[in-house]
Design an enzyme around this catalytic site. Structure first.
Site, PDB file in Angstrom:
ATOM      1  N   LEU A  30       8.712 -10.950  22.262  1.00  0.00           N
ATOM      2  CA  LEU A  30       9.277 -10.345  23.460  1.00  0.00           C
ATOM      3  C   LEU A  30       9.684  -8.914  23.143  1.00  0.00           C
ATOM      4  O   LEU A  30      10.546  -8.679  22.288  1.00  0.00           O
ATOM      5  CB  LEU A  30      10.508 -11.118  23.946  1.00  0.00           C
ATOM      6  N   GLY A  58      14.805  -7.225  22.219  1.00  0.00           N
ATOM      7  CA  GLY A  58      13.537  -7.690  21.625  1.00  0.00           C
ATOM      8  C   GLY A  58      13.699  -8.860  20.680  1.00  0.00           C
ATOM      9  O   GLY A  58      14.624  -8.912  19.887  1.00  0.00           O
ATOM     10  N   SER A  59      12.789  -9.823  20.724  1.00  0.00           N
ATOM     11  CA  SER A  59      12.989 -11.054  19.970  1.00  0.00           C
ATOM     12  C   SER A  59      11.701 -11.873  19.920  1.00  0.00           C
ATOM     13  O   SER A  59      10.614 -11.376  20.214  1.00  0.00           O
ATOM     14  CB  SER A  59      14.111 -11.876  20.620  1.00  0.00           C
ATOM     15  N   ARG A  60      11.831 -13.151  19.552  1.00  0.00           N
ATOM     16  CA  ARG A  60      10.679 -14.040  19.415  1.00  0.00           C
ATOM     17  C   ARG A  60      11.077 -15.444  19.887  1.00  0.00           C
ATOM     18  O   ARG A  60      12.193 -15.906  19.629  1.00  0.00           O
ATOM     19  CB  ARG A  60      10.231 -14.077  17.945  1.00  0.00           C
TER      20      ARG A  60
END
Length: 211
Positions: free
Chosen positions: A90, A177-179
């Site tokens: 993301l 932002g990430s996963r």
């Protein structure tokens, strides 16, 4: 704009609004920068409604973002069997709400302390702060893992163990932002490929076989 999601940004928005107001009397340009950051934050915390496919055999994406990985490996925390992991990255421009991939009951939720490596780092799944969820129905159990990134430093949970969620229902979010990872049974037919951009709660990730 969904109120619950926007409330996660209340302190950020308050600080930016006060900064824009205070700097207006010093520098209009600096004030406009804070105003731009305010508007970006509002956009980041957007949370649109999505059409959700009704077919119970279809598994939807748990998050918006780009598919960066499809790999077979052991899921050792909940299922303790070999699964197919789909990793979704993301960016700061994606919606960061997480959604249930199937209709089902939450049977597991656990937070893990860890680092905040870049969500694209190959060591991110093993080392970063994370929250693991498991959703169960008569067709099986699907595991979802939220992971922080270099910018994202907070995982938000809106649901609890024992809650019954419909497919596409929101259960939490990751700020910035990430996963997000999805762990599927090997017999599920994956319908996306690496590089695809998916929409949480709407894009079909995989199909389970007819019972």
């Amino acid at each position: 704009m969904r109120t619950q999601t926007l409330l996660e940004a209340r302190w950020i928005l308050l600080i930016l609004a006060l900064a824009a107001l205070a700097t207006w009397f010093v520098s209009a340009w600096l004030s406009l920068i804070f105003l731009a950051l305010f508007l970006f934050t509002v956009a980041f915390f957007r949370d649109p409604d999505r059409p959700v496919p009704e077919d119970p055999n279809l598994i939807v994406a748990p998050a918006d973002g780009r598919v960066t990985e499809i790999v077979d490996l052991d899921e050792d925390e909940v299922l303790k069997i070999k699964t197919r992991r789909i990793g979704i990255f993301l960016s700061i421009f994606d919606v960061h709400t997480n959604r249930a991939p199937i209709d089902g009951r939450i049977i597991y939720r656990k937070h893990h302390e860890g680092l905040c490596l870049d969500a694209r780092d190959p060591h991110c799944p093993e080392k970063n702060e994370a929250m693991t969820w498991a959703f169960e129905n008569l067709r099986g159990t699907i595991v979802v893992r939220q992971l922080t990134g270099a910018i994202a430093r907070r995982i938000v949970a809106w649901a609890n163990v024992g809650d019954d969620l419909g497919k596409g229902d929101r259960f939490g979010m990751i700020r910035f932002g990430s996963r997000t990872e999805l762990y599927l049974p090997l017999h599920a037919e994956v319908l996306v490929k690496t590089g695809d951009h998916v929409s949480g709660g709407s894009t079909v990730i995989a199909r389970l076989p007819d019972r």
